[in-house]
Enzyme design. Structure first.
Site, PDB file in Angstrom:
ATOM      1  N   THR A 180      -8.869  57.396  17.775  1.00  0.00           N
ATOM      2  CA  THR A 180      -8.508  58.489  16.877  1.00  0.00           C
ATOM      3  C   THR A 180      -9.626  59.508  16.722  1.00  0.00           C
ATOM      4  OG1 THR A 180      -8.023  58.972  14.554  1.00  0.00           O
ATOM      5  CG2 THR A 180      -9.308  57.019  14.972  1.00  0.00           C
ATOM      6  N   TYR A 231     -10.351  53.624   8.027  1.00  0.00           N
ATOM      7  CA  TYR A 231      -9.480  53.648   9.209  1.00  0.00           C
ATOM      8  C   TYR A 231     -10.280  54.073  10.444  1.00  0.00           C
ATOM      9  CZ  TYR A 231      -6.283  55.705  12.569  1.00  0.00           C
ATOM     10  OH  TYR A 231      -5.643  56.040  13.728  1.00  0.00           O
TER      11      TYR A 231
END
Ligand code: UFG
Length: 339
Positions: free
Chosen positions: A123, A147
């Site tokens: 990501t 995250y």
């Protein structure tokens, strides 16, 4: 390196949003897939009849080993994981458990059962998001939330494993994935999704009274956060290309997946309003400006030089209106009842 022609690709999270589109891209290109998914956010119906499906966890070593052996898999695309930034701030341990410990267990099963290629969903949240220029793969790695940290930890694990073993690894750092399959076969399913474009589509369809804009005092042109939105079908195509690339040429590669231009929250909402007006004659959504959301970076835009050059990747849907239109069509389909 084994040719993948007769070896189905194991897709973890293949019933989920991005995993299901990668699976469709494989099938559309005459390849085979096997899916494992715990259906925590995925949809069983996203996996067509004829594609072997196993409901289970990536941490279930015995299950994963058995699937790989039974189907003769040589490659894995690993999508399964927890992906909601604000939730990761509230429940960090769940994110480290699912994303880091889960990936470690999956990799154990891969190494023990002859997997040769591994494509990992990473990501843009691994970057610090502080600059206002497109960020390259060599940009500063300083995730703003648990995250992003859980994904970066998994990247490090993969880099060390690739150096120590024969496993060939591609790490794809996704920017903001949006849109849905053009033929309406899949899309973002999870009802509680917090993502901007999905939430905006739900709002124009009357499922929420208004759209909250999280912060308008950022150092960006209109004060709202900037993101690089990429259509999920273009992203799926990149997975196929990188799978071949690591088979033929590279042992370890990291690539940004985005288009290289940023849009603010306000610009995105304007496009969704415009598309919804044209498609459904919908009224513009109501908007409310509120405080910043924890864990948000001001601006994340990809430098896309590497993916374009190395994979000769030529995206087809680099258009916010197309992303909004396919997302809206999918959301409408969900509302009308899918299965
Ligand atoms: N936003 C709003 N209102 C909403 C929802 C979102 O203003 O109702 C804003 C957010 O604050 C943010 C932007 O819209 O500024 C985009 O938010 P999303 O929740 O759609 O996506 P994120 O940028 O937080 O995260 C997504 C993926 C991550 C990925 C990241 C990379 O969920 O997996 O993009 O840029 F890492």
């Amino acid at each position: 390196m084994t040719s993948l022609a007769h070896h189905p690709v194991l897709i973890t999270g293949g019933a989920g949003y991005i995993g299901s589109h990668a699976m469709l891209a494989l099938l559309d290109n005459g390849r085979e897939a096997v899916v494992v998914d715990d259906l925590s956010t995925g949809r069983r119906g996203a996996v067509p009849a004829g594609v072997p499906f196993y409901e289970g966890k990536i941490a279930d070593n015995a299950l994963i080993g058995r699937i790989i052996r039974e189907h003769g898999c040589r490659a894995v695309m690993h999508f399964a994981g927890s992906i909601v930034v604000p939730e990761s701030v509230e429940k960090p341990l769940e994110y480290y458990q699912n994303n880091v410990a889960g990936s470690a267990a999956l990799l154990r099963a891969c190494l023990d059962n002859g997997i040769e290629r591994f494509v990992f969903s990473s990501t843009a949240a691994v970057y610090d998001g502080a600059g206002d220029k497109p960020v390259s793969e060599d940009g500063v790695l300083a995730p703003a939330n648990p995250y992003g940290r859980s994904k970066l930890m998994t990247e490090w694990m993969l880099r060390d494993i690739a150096a120590a073993t024969d496993l060939r690894v591609a790490v794809l750092r996704y920017f903001n994935v949006a849109g849905a399959d053009g033929a309406g076969r899949s899309g973002q399913y999870a009802k509680a999704a917090t993502h901007l474009i999905k939430r905006a589509c739900q709002t124009v369809l009357g499922q929420h009274p208004r759209m909250d804009i999280f912060g308008d005092d950022y150092h960006t042109p209109d004060g709202t956060c900037m993101r690089d939105y990429i259509h999920v079908s273009d992203l799926a195509q990149a997975h196929l290309a990188v799978l071949d690339h690591i088979g033929e040429r590279a042992e370890y590669v990291t690539m940004n997946c985005g288009y290289g231009h940023g849009y603010s929250v306000t610009q995105v909402l304007d496009v969704v309003d415009q598309v919804a007006g044209e498609m459904l004659d919908a009224e513009p959504m109501r908007r409310r400006h509120g405080p910043r959301r924890a864990g948000d970076a001001a601006s994340l835009v990809a430098d896309t030089g590497r993916i374009r050059q190395i994979l000769n990747w030529q995206p087809k849907y680099d258009d916010l209106a197309v992303m909004a239109a396919t997302a809206l069509a999918w959301e409408k389909k969900l509302m009308d009842g899918l299965d």
